[in-house]
Design an enzyme around this catalytic site. Structure first.
Site, short mmCIF file in Angstrom:
data_model
loop_
_atom_site.label_atom_id
_atom_site.label_comp_id
_atom_site.label_asym_id
_atom_site.label_seq_id
_atom_site.Cartn_x
_atom_site.Cartn_y
_atom_site.Cartn_z
N CYS A 101 8.14 67.65 -25.01
CA CYS A 101 7.51 65.96 -24.53
C CYS A 101 9.50 64.86 -24.96
O CYS A 101 9.28 64.41 -24.40
CB CYS A 101 6.57 65.54 -25.92
SG CYS A 101 5.63 63.62 -25.34
N CYS A 193 -1.08 66.49 -29.85
CA CYS A 193 -2.25 64.99 -29.15
C CYS A 193 -3.19 65.26 -28.45
O CYS A 193 -3.85 64.52 -28.01
CB CYS A 193 -1.25 63.90 -28.63
SG CYS A 193 0.27 64.18 -27.02
#
Length: 372
Positions: A101, A193
């Site tokens: 990410c 997440c």
């Protein structure tokens, strides 16, 4: 300087933005919407992309008097982070999606858009330092995040700001409290997440399905079966699904995962000890091609470092450890450091593509003690 402050809704990014405003920069706050559907947003969860986090980031931006935007990167996130995460497990690897990410979303997609809009830099609440163009460890050893930033290239680092690198976490919370920021006492996030319940095996099973295979011991004997290699990682001890204890009574750990045959091999803790790593997909290590250096290597975000001899040849790093590591998996990042009294310097990183056990190396290649 025109700066985009990436605001996750946590205390760290809040204080980073506040410091930039106090320094007189032209700052906007940006929160990244990464969930593809409302049902995948983690309402009330402690993360970096839930509805609650977005609201907290907006409230902080309002308190600082800066513009605030929510940018939808959900398609890019799925393509560059979630799908590769699933594919990596299908190949018997153990990836860290937070590194991916950082590389592809926070410091590529976000930075690309920011530069196109005329901004000079992206600032985050990561604990790391930039000095003379070099990425270094943070002052706070307990919160240092240089490992997860080891995937950034030179161009990305040239447009990064890490305002918190010279401060310890307790002081950050005090600063947030003094400024009246709503995130001052908000807990840190620790989970993935896009897996809100923390059940990685169930998440992968829903996407991959049942792919049965054998569990074998070190001699190749079949001692059990499984529903998919994605349910295992190197070093795993619990949840192996073995019918009974080992004959010698010692705990068993996953020592190898073969994606081609679907075989998961188990052994003792001694079988986990590796003395050499190979890493490809190198980042910022091109200038060291053909060289051999004495460095340090870190293979986990919260793991220690070990001394190592690193040789770069034909785009592959051979990392000979001076003392063994245990539970090292393909797909993990190996971040290479050069020790420095002003903060260890990140030379670059690679993705671990293979390991060699201590038992297969000469006795002098790696020491006798293990590091986790």
């Amino acid at each position: 300087m025109r700066v985009m402050a990436a605001m996750s809704g946590g205390v760290d990014s809040s204080v980073a933005a506040a410091r930039l405003v106090a320094e007189g920069h032209e700052v906007i706050g940006v929160h990244l919407a990464l969930a593809s559907t409302p049902t995948t947003l983690r309402v009330g969860s402690r993360g970096c992309c839930s509805l609650e986090d977005s609201g907290d980031a907006r409230r902080v931006a309002d308190a600082l008097g800066i513009p605030f935007y929510v940018w939808d990167f959900s398609d890019r996130f799925r393509e560059d982070v979630v799908d590769p995460f699933i594919n990596s497990y299908e190949m018997g690897e153990t990836p860290n999606p937070c590194l991916r990410c950082n590389e592809k979303i926070k410091f590529q997609a976000l930075l690309d858009r920011g530069i196109a809009l005329g901004f000079d830099a992206v600032a985050t609440g990561h604990y790391a330092r930039l000095k003379d163009g070099e990425l270094r460890r943070a002052i706070d050893d307990n919160k240092d995040q240089s490992y997860v930033l080891g995937v950034l290239n030179d161009e990305q680092l040239a447009h990064c700001l890490f305002p918190l690198g010279d401060t310890r976490k307790p002081d950050i919370r005090k600063e947030a409290e003094a400024a009246g920021l709503v995130t001052a006492s908000k807990p840190d996030s620790h989970d993935i997440c896009f897996i809100p319940d923390g059940n990685t095996k169930a998440f992968l099973g829903n996407h991959i399905g049942v792919r049965s295979g054998d569990l074998k011991d070190q001699d190749g004997n079949v001692i059990g079966h499984h529903d998919g290699i994605y349910g295992f990682t190197i070093g795993q001890r619990k949840g192996l699904g073995l019918p009974g204890p080992a004959p010698d009574g010692k705990p068993r750990y996953v020592t190898d995962i073969d994606a081609d045959t679907g075989t998961v091999t188990v052994g003792t803790r001694d079988d986990l000890r590796v003395g050499r790593l190979y890493a490809d997909r190198l980042i910022r290590l091109d200038e060291h091609e053909g060289s051999t250096q004495e460095c340090q290597v870190q293979v986990r975000a919260h793991g220690g470092v070990v001394d190592a001899t690193v040789t770069i040849d034909d785009g592959v790093a051979t990392i000979d450890l001076h003392s063994p590591l245990t539970g090292v998996a393909r797909g993990q990042a190996a971040v290479i450091y050069r020790p420095d009294p002003d903060g260890d310097i990140v030379l670059g990183s690679g993705t671990i593509c293979d390991t060699v056990s201590v038992s297969k190396l000469q006795p002098t290649t790696a020491g006798a003690s293990s590091n986790s």
